[in-house]
Design a protein around this motif. Structure first.
Motif, short mmCIF file in Angstrom:
data_model
loop_
_atom_site.label_atom_id
_atom_site.label_comp_id
_atom_site.label_asym_id
_atom_site.label_seq_id
_atom_site.Cartn_x
_atom_site.Cartn_y
_atom_site.Cartn_z
N ASP B 157 35.17 42.92 31.98
CA ASP B 157 35.65 41.57 32.23
C ASP B 157 36.94 41.69 33.04
N SER B 158 36.88 41.32 34.32
CA SER B 158 38.04 41.56 35.18
C SER B 158 39.19 40.61 34.84
N GLU B 159 38.88 39.48 34.23
CA GLU B 159 39.93 38.51 33.96
C GLU B 159 40.89 39.02 32.89
N SER B 160 40.34 39.62 31.83
CA SER B 160 41.20 40.13 30.77
C SER B 160 41.39 41.63 30.90
N ASN B 161 40.74 42.23 31.90
CA ASN B 161 40.80 43.67 32.12
C ASN B 161 40.38 44.43 30.87
N GLU B 162 39.27 44.00 30.28
CA GLU B 162 38.77 44.66 29.09
C GLU B 162 37.40 45.26 29.36
N VAL B 163 37.15 46.37 28.70
CA VAL B 163 35.91 47.10 28.91
C VAL B 163 35.17 47.20 27.59
N TYR B 164 33.89 47.00 27.66
CA TYR B 164 33.04 47.16 26.48
C TYR B 164 32.09 48.31 26.79
N HIS B 165 31.94 49.21 25.86
CA HIS B 165 31.10 50.37 26.13
C HIS B 165 30.14 50.62 24.99
N ALA B 166 28.88 50.80 25.31
CA ALA B 166 27.89 51.17 24.31
C ALA B 166 27.12 52.36 24.85
N GLU B 167 26.78 53.27 23.96
CA GLU B 167 26.02 54.44 24.38
C GLU B 167 24.66 54.37 23.75
#
Lengths: 295, 412
Positions: B157-167
């Protein structure tokens, strides 16, 4: 078909006249840009990114992340701490809605009406340039101001960003990475896109400026139109007319930061600004070339 | 005297001519505006009129064509407009999901994909085989990207600069299996939507080929899917299928009540070439907050109720698991009957559970109905209607109010 053209100027003299028009553009630019008011406007514009940069720096000085959680505020603010180049984008998206168009409105609104109220307009008209040419020169100098104002914001933001924050590879808003050089190139493109976004509004301001002999009234009316258009643009009930409001696609410059670039709205913005420039430019021409200049 | 007179007359005449000529200049801006307006109005109409000439095809052949289409590589821009007649879900989902605070990440796919359920969105999709997909939701000055590359699923999410990661490695465990499907869980592309509808089509459905059209500059057949029974809120579903590749390009769902399409998802541009490999590469940007799906899950379990949104989402997805769920009718007119746990229906006037004002508010939201089943309240949207009876039963379906009441009567 200006008055000067009507007074039968022989054809061979066209080249010197073009040169003369260039001369008048140069002197017009010099008077516009050297005016104290213009310098003050540019100074304020240059201060905005510096203030944003310092505020973000202080806010994140203790190691916390920039910006409130979940975004908010001007776009790109949360990325500024990681890459100073983002201060350019943040500053442009912070100044584009109000500061930049206001400065352009002041300069455009004043361009003809200011001369009229100062009594200098008739001296300009005495020169063998013709009203059409004079109007074109006025519009050209307003356009140059649009570009200069945008570049001042961008340059000041770049300097402040580079001083206060690290710079390096840029993460586009699509999450991909581009080198710093390409990032700079995109910042330049964005500055041009922002300057182009203001051309339609500049033509509108020029038209309003030809309507009145009071510089202050023209400036106030121009800025008033800007505010009205922006309020209309936020009302969901008026969705139908939104695509035809000049500020509607202003934020499309952020599409240059996507990877690949999303051109749809950028081109639409270009078309809309060209349309405004054509309509209000010709309206300004119709008014100015038929106007009685007695003062 | 005479010379003077004539001079004056001449002067006046010249004055009027110049005046007219001056007034004529004002025509220019209006002409420019008029030409622009005409262009804006006429160009789409002219572009629309030319439906492409394509060889005839039967509905069966067209469906087979969709099934056989194996275009695994494509990229394009999709515009999705949804008008379900409910208040903006985006805000609602937003207040549920990230508002949970602690463990929740704004970059988690569930919350973002829920936003697609209302309003108009521009999406960019790219796919290269089953292992590499990318879906981006273009926002104003921001973008949400969901990248699936091999074993990794990234949400950014570029607005909050947050990354979600799932493997998702070889042995997928509980939650991860669900996450892996996340990009496909919510049908966003015309293909997903079309498959969903065709899978549901039985003998209660009429499927016909309804001419041709141009979508994203490509020739397409239009497949018209209609319920045979009356009583459904779904009027018709139109799927535009690319004539050469069989890929569905546009999906339109029109409610039977008429008006604007409830769901309209279509490519505005599409390209069947292999997308650039860099589209599927993702490394979290510096300084971004990365949330691992595992952490989220653990956090949610610890917090217990913090993750209500997730649970509600799952419940919606698997209504069959509900206790006491009963499906009345079939095909398009199927109505789900649910017994509300505890048997608490709409609070009645005398019950005293609810203040009178609250009751009035609930009444204002729905319409009172009564029938053999007793009485209840109908809550309406453009597609889904629900009947909440006073004795605590809920009937939900994409059917009209009358059908809902009939179903309730039949159930008694």
């Amino acid at each position: 078909m200006s008055q000067a053209e009507l007074t039968a100027v022989p054809a061979p003299r066209t080249a010197p006249r073009a040169l003369w028009a260039f001369g008048i553009l140069r002197s017009e630019l010099a008077t516009t840009l050297r005016r104290w008011r213009t310098l003050a406007l540019l100074g304020v514009l240059a201060a905005v990114p510096v203030l944003i940069g310092i505020a973000v720096r202080i806010e994140t000085g203790d190691g916390s992340r920039g910006g409130p959680d979940g975004g908010g505020g001007p776009a790109f603010l949360s990325q500024v701490t990681n890459n100073g180049l983002f201060l350019v984008f943040a500053a442009l998206s912070a100044t584009l809605p109000v500061f930049l168009p206001m400065a352009v409105g002041v300069v455009a609104g004043d361009s003809v009406a200011g001369e009229a109220s100062g009594g200098t307009l008739r001296y300009l008209l005495v020169a063998p340039a013709g009203r059409t040419r004079l109007l074109l020169v006025k519009y050209a100098s307003v356009l140059v101001f649009c570009l200069v104002a945008t570049l001042v914001v961008a340059a000041s933001a770049l300097a402040a960003g580079a001083l206060l924050f690290p710079v390096g590879e840029v993460t586009t808003i699509s999450g991909t990475r581009i080198g710093f050089g390409e990032g700079l190139l995109r910042a330049g493109l964005i500055a041009v896109a922002v300057a182009v976004s203001l051309t339609g509004f500049a033509a509108l301001g020029l038209f309003i400026s030809t309507l009145t002999d009071s510089g202050v009234a023209a400036m106030a009316a121009t800025v008033g139109v800007l505010i009205t258009a922006q309020i209309l643009d936020t009302m969901p009930q008026l969705e139908g007319i939104h695509p035809y409001l000049f500020p509607h696609y202003w934020m499309s410059f952020t599409d240059l930061l996507r990877d690949p670039v999303h051109w749809d709205e950028l081109t639409r913005n270009l078309g809309l600004q060209a349309l405004y420039a054509a309509v209000f430019g010709s309206a300004a021409w119709a008014r100015f070339t038929t106007k009685d200049v007695s003062v | 005297m005479a010379p003077n007179d004539s001079a004056e007359t001449n002067g006046e005449a010249t004055g009027t001519v110049v005046g007219r000529r001056k007034a004529a200049r004002y025509i220019v801006p209006f002409a420019v505006a008029g030409v622009a307006a005409a262009t804006i109005g006429l160009v789409p109409a002219l572009a629309d009129s030319g439906d492409p000439e394509l060889p005839d095809i039967t509905a069966q052949e067209l469906i087979e064509k969709i099934a056989a289409s194996d275009e695994e590589q494509l990229s394009g821009t999709v515009k999705v407009s949804t008008d379900l007649g409910i208040p903006s879900l985006g805000g609602l989902a937003g207040s549920f999901a990230p508002g949970g605070g602690q463990g929740e990440s704004t970059a988690s796919p569930d919350a973002k994909l829920m936003e697609l359920a209302s309003g108009t969105h521009t999406l960019r999709i790219a796919a290269d085989g089953p292992d590499k997909q990318r879906l981006s939701i273009l926002g104003e000055g921001s973008e949400y990207s969901l990248v699936h590359n091999g074993d990794d699923i990234w949400g950014y999410d570029s607005e909050s600069n947050e990354v979600y990661h799932a493997e998702s490695d070889g042995n997928e465990r509980g939650g991860k299996a669900g996450e892996r499907k996340a990009p496909k869980g919510v049908p966003a592309t015309p293909k997903d939507l079309a498959e969903e509808v065709l899978a549901a089509a039985g003998d209660t459905t009429s499927v016909t080929v309804d001419g041709t059209s141009q979508v994203a500059g490509r020739d397409a057949y239009k497949l018209l899917i209609k319920p045979k029974q009356s009583g459904s809120t779904i009027g018709s579903v139109t799927v535009a299928v690319d004539a050469s590749t069989g890929v569905p390009l546009k999906f339109t769902l029109a409610p039977s009540s008429g008006g604007k399409a409830a769901v309209d998802a279509g490519f505005t541009s599409v390209d069947f070439a292999k997308p650039d490999a860099s589209s599927f590469a993702f490394t979290p940007p510096e300084g971004a907050k990365v949330t691992e799906a595992d952490e989220l899950k653990a956090e949610a379990e610890k917090a217990g109720t913090a993750d209500k949104a997730h649970k509600a989402h799952k419940d919606l997805g698997s209504l069959e698991d509900f206790k006491g769920l009963n499906v009345i009718g079939e095909g398009w007119n199927a109505v789900a009957a649910v017994e509300v746990p505890g048997g608490a229906g709409m609070p009645t006037q005398g019950s005293g559970d609810v203040p009178a004002q609250a009751r009035q508010f609930l009444d204002a939201l729905g319409d009172k109905v009564s029938g053999d089943f007793g009485s209840g309240t109908v809550f309406k949207t453009r597609l889904v209607n629900a009947l909440l009876t006073d004795d605590g039963k809920v009937y939900v379906g994409a059917v009209t109010e009358d059908t809902l009441v009939k179903a309730a009567d039949a159930a008694e």
